[in-house]
Design an enzyme around this catalytic site. Structure first.
Site, PDB file in Angstrom:
ATOM      1  N   ASP A 223      44.245  41.847  45.027  1.00  0.00           N
ATOM      2  CA  ASP A 223      43.569  42.510  46.138  1.00  0.00           C
ATOM      3  C   ASP A 223      42.093  42.728  45.829  1.00  0.00           C
ATOM      4  O   ASP A 223      41.230  42.520  46.691  1.00  0.00           O
ATOM      5  CB  ASP A 223      44.245  43.845  46.441  1.00  0.00           C
ATOM      6  N   HIS A 224      41.793  43.125  44.609  1.00  0.00           N
ATOM      7  CA  HIS A 224      40.404  43.392  44.236  1.00  0.00           C
ATOM      8  C   HIS A 224      39.610  42.111  44.014  1.00  0.00           C
ATOM      9  O   HIS A 224      38.398  42.158  43.844  1.00  0.00           O
ATOM     10  CB  HIS A 224      40.355  44.285  42.999  1.00  0.00           C
ATOM     11  N   THR A 299      33.878  37.813  48.145  1.00  0.00           N
ATOM     12  CA  THR A 299      34.223  36.491  48.651  1.00  0.00           C
ATOM     13  C   THR A 299      35.695  36.500  49.044  1.00  0.00           C
ATOM     14  O   THR A 299      36.504  37.229  48.471  1.00  0.00           O
ATOM     15  CB  THR A 299      34.005  35.402  47.590  1.00  0.00           C
ATOM     16  N   PHE A 301      37.649  34.049  48.621  1.00  0.00           N
ATOM     17  CA  PHE A 301      38.354  33.066  47.800  1.00  0.00           C
ATOM     18  C   PHE A 301      38.970  33.717  46.560  1.00  0.00           C
ATOM     19  O   PHE A 301      38.481  34.731  46.071  1.00  0.00           O
ATOM     20  CB  PHE A 301      37.399  31.944  47.389  1.00  0.00           C
ATOM     21  N   ASP A 303      38.774  33.581  43.319  1.00  0.00           N
ATOM     22  CA  ASP A 303      37.801  32.998  42.402  1.00  0.00           C
ATOM     23  C   ASP A 303      37.479  33.896  41.215  1.00  0.00           C
ATOM     24  O   ASP A 303      36.485  33.685  40.528  1.00  0.00           O
ATOM     25  CB  ASP A 303      36.510  32.670  43.165  1.00  0.00           C
ATOM     26  N   GLU A 373      39.040  52.688  38.345  1.00  0.00           N
ATOM     27  CA  GLU A 373      39.772  53.550  39.279  1.00  0.00           C
ATOM     28  C   GLU A 373      41.032  54.125  38.636  1.00  0.00           C
ATOM     29  O   GLU A 373      41.341  55.299  38.785  1.00  0.00           O
ATOM     30  CB  GLU A 373      40.131  52.743  40.522  1.00  0.00           C
ATOM     31  N   HIS A 466      51.144  49.999  47.413  1.00  0.00           N
ATOM     32  CA  HIS A 466      51.075  51.437  47.134  1.00  0.00           C
ATOM     33  C   HIS A 466      52.465  52.045  46.984  1.00  0.00           C
ATOM     34  O   HIS A 466      52.622  53.091  46.364  1.00  0.00           O
ATOM     35  CB  HIS A 466      50.310  52.153  48.253  1.00  0.00           C
TER      36      HIS A 466
END
EC number: 1.11.1.7
Length: 710
Positions: A223-224, A299, A301, A303, A373, A466
């Site tokens: 996700d990040h 982005t 993508f 990547d 986080e 979550h």
């Protein structure tokens, strides 16, 4: 003859009309310019004031959860510029619309092209010039698609698969105006929904017998890599975030989550949880819709942008440019038993220092601002940093003629392939279960016509993870037994907690916990741990936490998300209308009744909640709606990426064969002091069963990269 006599008069009339039109156009342009200039002054001041206040607040002895969250969600660099310009656009548009009847500024309609020009909507992301011979991805994601170079690049709007739905059709979320209904029913307060539907006692938690904690953590990593929508700022210097936080005054971009009557948080946190709306960007020509569109700062993508960044300035800051080996910068102050750690951020003080002022350990610097986080995320980032540098050094040994730039780019390309392979080979099959082939068929090559952009709805669909977060995190020793005096820590004590990595054991005990402990099972009756539902970003007893479930629901409305049934229709699924029909879809009459009592109609159920409420597909960990939304998104990410690892020309055939040997277990073996790992790290493993020595785990053979000319 009469025609000839009338011609001068006709020409004179036309000249007068042209002069009048020119005068009107000049007046309109001047009015637009004056309006935009006024708004720019106001918005720029508000943005500067907000940043200064956050710095001051973070320096206080007792910052609130809002300050910690604000630090995490703040926009930086080009992202901040794009959001600021978007805010100038929207406020200018609103002012001009009010002025139209009084000044006839734009005649039949606002001159949106002139407005866009005056606001500077093209300035945050100027027209891209692509080097078609460049064999590597750009950091920003530009130039991936040669026909549309901006497609999938950072700091653009999230894609809409269905039109936005706002209360006013433009930007106000449903639930903004008291008493206003949606589909004939008032929307419930998000915190009330959270209390009634998602609450359960931590001791009743059900762990997943078939998924390790790594399954949860890998989802957050992916996700990040794909999306981030930072918060916007207050648009007026007369209205501050402090007013939103302390007084719960709704207005501008403040959309507080009110506590319902009897909520225990009323005694400790006042009337509300402060909530600030997501950053958004200018609309684009031909302006078919002027509805607010949220930004994706990353982005689209896969990547490894969470390692390398999505802006050139950050990417350079993350590198060791003084080294000829193409290395990433490492921490020069501390290490983990001789192994490198991420550098510290240069912001003083950072939330991590505030959490434990005695330890005084700052947050880590990585390609994504959320790296610190929670501690397992910081651990994952550390592994990726070490792996890049390991790859770069090995490539340099094989190719001493390569300079630092080529070594960096080749190692970066391999890291991108690592994320892609583990995600599609190991993660998605056990996420989507038997529905995998339906939504993600075998790879057929790059398709230039496929839109790879992250969709707005995906940012909610992927929040299913979550529900997989357990209430505690374990640290294990070399025999996979409890480590240290505090081997099991409650999750809320691990937010912004870099000091545990630096001064309390390093990452190895945490990595073992990822491999051997179980994820939480997403269960209809036990949805979200109280560590997230009541104690998000609550590091100690003096700071009271947020409610992640309520935030997710409010964010659905902030983004103008269509309701549950709209997305069911989009996916070709039935659209329940009655309690009986909803009960049948959910296979749970009690849950269906709770939702009907709260929302009145399934049409209004917020997409995140409706999607996670569905029963899981066979051998998967999401329901039918989420398999559709997630499956479509991941197929687009793969098929619309010119640099996808399987696309011919990105790697040679021998390189592709070698890349398939990469695994998370090998990543651990090569970058920690751990020498016993599971063969399948995504399933829970009980040591010593299913564990093998690192010598039994296949290695990535880099010899196919020797003297390869690209």
């Amino acid at each position: 003859m009469k025609v000839l006599l009338r011609l001068p008069a006709l020409l004179a009339s036309l000249t007068l009309l042209q002069m009048a039109a020119s005068t009107r156009n000049a007046t309109r342009t001047a009015t637009i310019r004056e309006t935009v200039d006024e708004v720019k002054v106001q918005v720029n001041k508000a943005f500067l004031d907000s940043r200064d206040r956050l710095k001051t607040d973070m320096s206080n002895l007792a910052p609130t959860v809002r300050h910690l969250s604000g630090y995490l969600k703040q926009a930086k660099g080009r992202t901040r510029t794009a959001i600021r310009v978007g805010q100038v656009w929207e406020q200018s548009l609103k002012r001009l619309r009010r002025m139209v009847p009084l000044t006839n500024v734009t005649g039949q309609g606002l001159d949106l092209t002139s407005l866009s020009w005056e606001v500077g909507c093209g300035h945050p992301a100027p027209t891209v010039t692509c080097n078609i011979s460049n064999p590597y991805r750009t950091i920003t994601g530009d130039c991936n698609n040669r026909k549309n170079p901006e497609l999938g690049s950072a700091n653009r709007a999230l894609a809409r698969w269905l039109p936005a739905e706002y209360e006013d059709g433009l930007s106000l979320p449903f639930g903004w105006t008291p008493g206003k209904t949606r589909n004939g029913f008032p929307l419930p307060q998000p915190r009330d929904v959270s209390n009634q539907v998602l609450d359960y006692l931590n001791e009743e938690e059900i762990l997943d017998q078939n998924r390790s904690l790594l399954f949860m953590q890998w989802g957050q990593i992916v996700d990040h890599d794909l999306d981030f929508a930072p918060e916007t700022e207050m648009g007026s210097d007369n209205y501050s975030k402090a007013q939103c936080d302390e007084l719960c005054i709704q207005g501008d971009n403040c959309f507080p989550i009110m506590f319902p009557k009897g909520d225990p948080k009323l005694k400790t946190q006042g009337k509300c949880l402060p909530f600030f709306r997501a950053g958004f960007v200018c609309p684009t020509s031909p302006y078919q819709s002027l509805a607010r569109e949220q930004i994706n700062a990353l982005t689209s993508f896969m990547d490894a942008s969470m390692v390398y960044g999505s802006e050139p300035s950050l990417a350079n800051r993350l590198r060791n440019l003084s080294s000829p080996l193409g290395l990433m910068a490492v921490n020069e102050e501390v290490s983990d038993h001789g192994r490198p750690l991420l550098p510290f951020v240069n912001v003083k003080p950072s939330p991590c220092e505030v959490i434990n002022r005695t330890a005084g350990v700052p947050c880590f610097l990585a390609g994504d601002s959320r790296a610190s986080e929670q501690i397992l995320l910081a651990t994952s980032h550390t592994l990726f940093l070490r792996e890049h540098n390991r790859l770069a050094r090995e490539l340099s040994r094989l190719n001493p003629q390569w300079d630092g730039e080529k070594l960096y780019q080749e190692a970066r390309r391999i890291m991108g392939a690592l994320i892609q392979i583990i995600t599609f080979r190991d993660y998605l099959p056990i996420l989507l279960g038997d529905e995998l082939q339906k939504w993600i068929p075998p790879y057929q090559g790059y398709k230039e016509t496929v839109d790879p952009r992250i969709s707005n709805v995906f940012t909610f669909a992927f929040r299913f993870g979550h529900l997989e977060v357990p209430s505690t995190v374990s640290r294990l020793d070399e025999n996979y037994q409890p480590w240290g005096s505090e081997p099991e820590l409650p999750l809320h004590k691990l937010f912004f907690n870099t000091w545990r990595v630096v001064k309390d054991g390093g990452i190895d005990p945490l990595v073992r916990g990822l491999l051997a402990k179980k994820a939480k099972l997403a269960h209809q009756d036990k949805m979200m741990t109280g560590e997230l539902r009541n104690m998000l970003f609550q590091p100690n007893h003096t700071v009271h936490g947020f409610d992640l479930a309520a935030i997710n629901i409010q964010r659905c409305r902030d983004h103008g998300q269509p309701g549950y049934n709209s997305w069911r229709a989009f996916c070709g699924l039935s659209q329940p209308k009655t309690l009986e029909e909803l009960s049948a879809v959910l296979r749970n009459e009690v849950l269906a009744k709770k939702l009907m009592d709260l929302y009145g109609t399934p049409d209004n159920i917020d997409i995140w909640l409706g999607a996670i409420a569905e029963p899981l597909v066979r051998r998967g960990r999401v329901g039918p709606l989420l398999t559709c939304l997630l499956g479509q998104q991941f197929q687009r990410i793969r098929d619309g990426d010119r640099f996808w690892w399987e696309n011919p020309g990105v790697f040679t055939e021998k390189q592709r064969d070698s890349l398939q040997k990469m695994s998370f277990s090998r990543l651990v073996c090569d970058n920690t002091g751990i020498n016993k790992v599971p063969l399948n790290p995504f399933q829970p493993n009980s040591y010593p069963h299913s564990f093998v020595d690192c010598s039994a785990i296949e290695k990535l053979d880099l010899t196919p990269w020797a003297s390869v000319k690209k």
